[in-house]
Design an enzyme around this catalytic site. Structure first.
Site, PDB file in Angstrom:
ATOM      1  N   ASP A 292     -17.333  -1.879  27.082  1.00  0.00           N
ATOM      2  CA  ASP A 292     -17.333  -3.137  27.817  1.00  0.00           C
ATOM      3  C   ASP A 292     -17.713  -2.819  29.269  1.00  0.00           C
ATOM      4  O   ASP A 292     -17.831  -1.660  29.672  1.00  0.00           O
ATOM      5  CB  ASP A 292     -15.970  -3.843  27.689  1.00  0.00           C
ATOM      6  CG  ASP A 292     -16.109  -5.349  27.916  1.00  0.00           C
ATOM      7  OD1 ASP A 292     -17.109  -5.775  28.539  1.00  0.00           O
ATOM      8  OD2 ASP A 292     -15.230  -6.112  27.477  1.00  0.00           O
ATOM      9  N   GLU A 492     -12.142 -15.254  30.758  1.00  0.00           N
ATOM     10  CA  GLU A 492     -11.391 -13.993  30.787  1.00  0.00           C
ATOM     11  C   GLU A 492     -10.064 -14.138  31.546  1.00  0.00           C
ATOM     12  O   GLU A 492      -9.390 -15.150  31.419  1.00  0.00           O
ATOM     13  CB  GLU A 492     -12.270 -12.865  31.336  1.00  0.00           C
ATOM     14  CG  GLU A 492     -13.492 -12.634  30.422  1.00  0.00           C
ATOM     15  CD  GLU A 492     -14.291 -11.401  30.747  1.00  0.00           C
ATOM     16  OE1 GLU A 492     -13.696 -10.343  30.972  1.00  0.00           O
ATOM     17  OE2 GLU A 492     -15.540 -11.498  30.757  1.00  0.00           O
TER      18      GLU A 492
HETATM   19  C1  BGC Z   1     -16.432  -9.068  28.680  1.00  0.00           C
HETATM   20  C2  BGC Z   1     -17.319  -8.956  27.455  1.00  0.00           C
HETATM   21  C3  BGC Z   1     -18.751  -9.223  27.816  1.00  0.00           C
HETATM   22  C4  BGC Z   1     -19.169  -8.299  28.934  1.00  0.00           C
HETATM   23  C5  BGC Z   1     -20.619  -8.457  29.339  1.00  0.00           C
HETATM   24  C6  BGC Z   1     -16.972  -8.321  29.884  1.00  0.00           C
HETATM   25  O1  BGC Z   1     -16.291  -8.669  31.034  1.00  0.00           O
HETATM   26  O2  BGC Z   1     -15.141  -8.586  28.362  1.00  0.00           O
HETATM   27  O3  BGC Z   1     -16.869  -9.845  26.472  1.00  0.00           O
HETATM   28  O4  BGC Z   1     -19.559  -9.091  26.685  1.00  0.00           O
HETATM   29  O5  BGC Z   1     -18.347  -8.552  30.062  1.00  0.00           O
HETATM   30  O6  BGC Z   1     -20.842  -9.610  30.042  1.00  0.00           O
END
Ligand code: BGC
Length: 601
Positions: A292, A492
């Site tokens: 991630d 998030e």
């Molecule tokens: C998230 C992921 C995402 C990634 C790329 C991260 O902050 O947890 O779900 O795919 O960013 O944008």
């Protein structure tokens, strides 16, 4: 006769297995050939995924370091965010990659988590929590295929979806990215999404590589804390959080994103047992895993040490933005990993395995020939046909929680309908987070689509007056008052909440509507169940509409009875914060509405 049929089936079956084996052998041979031509730097380049914002000032680095992948994270975008603008940006950088010594094409990843949501004018589907309410894998497969076609219309070939988190605590800000609290539901819909996204043939023109995320236990953290600690024993981890991956791999998943969370204190990004022994070993996962966003950095204060831990644990590709304190992070990654190999701290076999897995997927996708953009696909982004699929998804996602005296469906011939509430005419609130902007915002965040107010106006007869306000006032004398309230966009950790009560203005709007004495229909737009006991009392009918996306017409289709409600709760609906976490199967289970609840008419 029977014998003949069995023989034919056996011959067909074994010739299928044989041809699969031939294909696999041919692929492996090509991978080995490629690897044999590559330097250590080039192999590490393939393992490097750089955010566009981190490399746009130094684009030649893509060829110089033979970078394997670019991404656009939540807030990174093409200078022009129309479909054509994205396609042009993609081609510009792909052409640089093709100029590297070996000309290996990049694979470009993006978060198209409810449609191709970074593109202005794209079709935005309900977030996964709403798809969970549909219980419909055929629909989810179709949605994924439409999304894939829109993604390919911008050249991009990799989607960071589906999220197969099993959200067990509604405090978690990513609850809406999960199909629900039940592993069975999540695994069915997640696998359907993979099938639709990758199509029958990964080398096809509209096939997009799915990234099943986030491995593993992201939805089970203590107190629902984003990036937190999942404190469960191994049997529970396997029973609740693993089935989504098992099923996705069976459906052909070739990429898995590792999760920020820890399992009993150990971070997933450095978890060799789960990443290598379980995922790649026991589950036989043949694709590659990606980290991630800057998540490797969390493993140790010293970046080089962190890289060593993660790569040795089985990480194949690192997702690298430009850290504030680490300019040119991707150069550091490449330099440090090379040093680690030369110092004997990361074995060369690990590098060959990682680069080989990535190259194999690129070969399966036939990216060497199939890297261009088909103009027809670009033009079809946000097309009426695509929106029709989203509208159908909205209809199927609505969960009717209350309907006293058959308040719903409404007649299209009523004299006056009053529509109110802060979200009644708000495409941003309908779509929720991950819409154009990472956190998104209320109001006109995206071109196209229909708000619920517009949809109601489109649906009623010419003789029906539709009056409006936003604060619940003005309903007196109407035949019915529709109040649209709920959460405003977040993504998030910014959505983690200790209190899931409705906002004061929403409570007040419903009270005002109720005080007017006319029947009240509440439509709740939210990424999760909220605390609504009082609001239920103040309404005659209540609909959980989740985060439906751009096609608000689907809400009106159900309100006015053209389609009946069929959605079923993907979460147990709690009475109070004290009750959360509450999940189907718990001892002393006593929710406000049980998992699977949903009325109809
Ligand atoms: C998230 C992921 C995402 C990634 C790329 C991260 O902050 O947890 O779900 O795919 O960013 O944008």
């Amino acid at each position: 006769m029977k014998f003949k049929v069995i023989m034919i089936a056996l011959i067909l079956g074994s010739s299928f297995i044989f041809s699969q084996k031939m294909k696999e052998d041919a692929l492996n041979k090509k991978v080995d050939e490629l690897l044999s031509k590559m330097t250590l730097e080039e192999k590490i380049g393939q393992m490097t995924q750089v955010d566009l914002d981190a490399i746009k000032k130094t684009p030649k680095d893509i060829a110089k370091y033979a970078i394997g992948s670019l991404l656009c994270g939540g807030d990174t975008e093409s200078p022009d965010i129309s479909a054509q603008g994205w396609a042009d940006t993609y081609m510009k950088y792909q052409n640089i990659a093709l100029k590297s010594r070996l000309g290996i094409p990049i694979i470009w990843g993006i978060d198209a988590v409810h449609g191709h949501n970074n593109v202005d004018g794209a079709t935005i589907f309900p977030h996964n929590v709403g798809l969970g309410a549909t219980r419909n894998p055929v629909l989810v497969e179709k949605i994924a295929a439409v999304t894939a076609a829109e993604i390919r219309g911008t050249g991009i070939q990799w989607d960071f979806a589906p999220c197969v988190a099993v959200a067990r605590n509604e405090r978690w800000g990513r609850t809406y990215e999960s199909y629900g609290e039940d592993p069975e539901l999540v695994k069915k819909l997640g696998a359907a999404y993979v099938r639709g996204m990758q199509t029958k043939d990964l080398s096809g023109e509209t096939a997009v590589l799915a990234s099943v995320k986030h491995f593993m236990g992201d939805g089970g953290t203590t107190n629902g804390k984003d990036q937190g600690n999942t404190e469960v024993d191994e049997a529970t981890l396997r029973k609740i959080h693993m089935p989504g991956y098992v099923e996705a791999i069976k459906a052909g998943a070739k990429n898995i994103m590792i999760s920020y969370n820890s399992w009993n204190g150990a971070k997933m990004h450095g978890h060799k047992y789960l990443m290598t022994d379980v995922l790649k070993g026991e589950l036989g996962f043949k694709g590659f895993v990606v980290s991630d966003w800057a998540a490797i950095d969390q493993l140790d204060k010293d970046y080089k040490t962190a890289i060593g831990i993660s790569i040795n644990a089985g990480m194949d590709m690192a997702m690298i933005p430009n850290g504030v304190d680490k300019p040119n992070n991707y150069v550091q990654f490449i330099t440090f990993l090379k040093e680690l190999v030369n110092e004997g701290k990361v074995p060369m076999s690990r590098i060959d395995d990682a680069a080989g897995r990535i190259l194999k997927v690129k070969l399966e996708m036939n990216l060497w020939e199939n890297y261009g953009v088909n103009k027809k696909l670009t033009e079809a982004v946000g097309s009426p046909e695509h929106r029709e699929v989203a509208r159908d998804a909205v209809r199927q996602s609505l969960v009717l929680l209350k309907n006293d005296n058959n308040t719903l469906p409404l007649s299209k011939e009523l004299k006056r309908i009053h529509v109110t509430g802060k979200s009644s005419d708000d495409i941003g609130n309908q779509c929720g987070g991950w819409t154009i902007i990472w956190q998104s915002k209320s109001g006109n965040v995206i071109k196209g689509g229909t708000t619920i107010l517009q949809a109601i106006k489109n649906t009623v007869s010419s003789g029906t007056a539709v009056t409006t306000s936003t604060d619940g006032s003005g309903a007196g004398g109407a035949d019915v008052c529709i109040v649209v309230v709920g959460e405003t966009p977040y993504a998030e950790m910014f959505g983690d909440r200790e209190d899931l009560s409705l906002a004061k203005e929403d409570v007040a709007a419903i009270e005002k509507a109720k005080a007017s004495g006319v029947p009240v229909v509440v439509i709740l737009l939210s990424g999760r169940p909220m605390l609504i006991e009082n609001e239920l009392k103040n309404s005659n009918a209540f609909v959980a509409a989740w985060l439906p996306g751009t096609e608000g017409q689907g809400v009106a289709d159900v309100l006015f009875g053209d389609f009946k409600p069929t959605g079923k709760l993907p979460h147990s609906w709690p009475k109070s914060m004290k009750q959360i976490p509450i999940n189907v199967g718990d001892a002393n289970y006593d929710p406000l509405f049980p998992f699977g609840f949903g009325l109809t008419y």
